[in-house]
Design an enzyme around this catalytic site. Structure first.
Site, short mmCIF file in Angstrom:
data_model
loop_
_atom_site.label_atom_id
_atom_site.label_comp_id
_atom_site.label_asym_id
_atom_site.label_seq_id
_atom_site.Cartn_x
_atom_site.Cartn_y
_atom_site.Cartn_z
N ASP A 1 -2.15 -3.97 12.96
CA ASP A 1 -1.61 -4.44 11.68
C ASP A 1 -1.50 -5.96 11.73
O ASP A 1 -0.67 -6.51 12.45
CB ASP A 1 -0.24 -3.81 11.42
CG ASP A 1 0.28 -4.12 10.02
OD1 ASP A 1 0.49 -5.32 9.72
OD2 ASP A 1 0.49 -3.19 9.23
N ASP B 1 2.02 -7.52 10.87
CA ASP B 1 3.00 -7.34 11.94
C ASP B 1 2.72 -8.27 13.11
O ASP B 1 3.64 -8.83 13.72
CB ASP B 1 3.00 -5.88 12.43
CG ASP B 1 3.74 -4.95 11.49
OD1 ASP B 1 4.51 -5.45 10.65
OD2 ASP B 1 3.54 -3.73 11.59
N ARG C 1 0.83 -1.20 0.00
CA ARG C 1 0.00 0.00 0.00
C ARG C 1 0.87 1.24 0.00
O ARG C 1 1.69 1.44 0.90
CB ARG C 1 -0.93 -0.01 1.22
CG ARG C 1 -1.93 1.12 1.23
CD ARG C 1 -3.00 0.93 2.28
NE ARG C 1 -2.47 0.94 3.63
CZ ARG C 1 -3.24 0.91 4.72
NH1 ARG C 1 -4.54 0.83 4.60
NH2 ARG C 1 -2.69 0.92 5.92
N THR D 1 -0.95 7.59 -1.08
CA THR D 1 -2.21 7.50 -1.81
C THR D 1 -3.12 6.38 -1.31
O THR D 1 -4.30 6.35 -1.64
CB THR D 1 -1.94 7.26 -3.30
OG1 THR D 1 -1.33 5.97 -3.47
CG2 THR D 1 -1.02 8.34 -3.87
#
Length: 209
Positions: free
Chosen positions: A200, A203, A104, A108
């Site tokens: 996340d 992670d 990602r 943006t």
């Protein structure tokens, strides 16, 4: 929302709650994800086509049912999708596996592809795309856009968590793709993370937070 399936089984919800806790260790998070993925696979594969075959039991010949046609393809959106694969493959060990590498863009929030590898004969196969989080929807949309170039028989999308924004984005882009999830959370924050969420997922799976 008719094409969105929230899996409310008590075991699924219990394990998801344990995964959400910020004090869950990498080991327990990974184990719970494996168990939860196994349970979700049961629902995702509920409508698989069947065929009758003749077999010999220890006592007699009978007609029994087996899964019909080509095997499933589980497609992992790297890297977090790999955390779901083990549980799903324990239920359907003969499934083929494809990988799509996307990251990602932090500015943006759009998905950028860096890897794509699929099994052969995709037009004869049913595909289940896996990624723990459906947040902005950009990665899922990009992955399915790319997958549709291979012309699979069907595509489903499986995630642990999503939110109204992610569901809306994926349904706008691919209204033919059903979504299977354990929960639809409240919203996205300004960084594109699901709230209340679980952080996340990549992670937490790989211990890299």
């Amino acid at each position: 929302m008719s094409n969105v399936h929230v899996i409310n089984h008590p075991l699924v919800q219990h394990k998801l709650t344990l995964m959400r806790r910020k004090d869950a260790s990498t080991n327990s998070f990974r184990r719970l994800l494996n168990e939860l993925s196994l349970l979700m696979t049961y629902e995702v594969t509920r409508d698989m086509p069947m065929q009758d075959i003749e077999i010999e039991t220890p006592l007699e010949t009978m007609t029994a049912k087996v899964i019909d046609g080509k095997k499933l393809v589980f497609v992992s959106i790297l890297r977090a999708g790999n955390g779901i694969l083990e549980g799903m493959l324990s239920v359907v060990p003969g499934a083929r596996v494809g990988h799509i590498g996307l990251y990602r863009d932090p500015k943006t929030l759009t998905a950028v592809e860096y890897y794509f590898k699929m099994p052969s004969d995709m037009p004869e196969r049913d595909v289940v795309v896996v990624d723990p989080m459906l947040a902005t929807g950009n990665s899922a949309i990009a992955a399915i856009d790319r997958l549709k170039e291979t012309r699979p028989k069907s595509i489903k999308f499986v995630c642990l968590l999503t939110c109204p924004e992610g569901v809306a984005a994926l349904q706008r882009a691919h209204p033919d793709v059903p979504i299977y999830t354990a929960a639809i959370d409240r919203e996205l924050n300004s960084h594109g993370y699901i709230l209340p969420g679980l952080g996340d997922a990549g992670d937490r799976i790989f211990g890299t937070q």
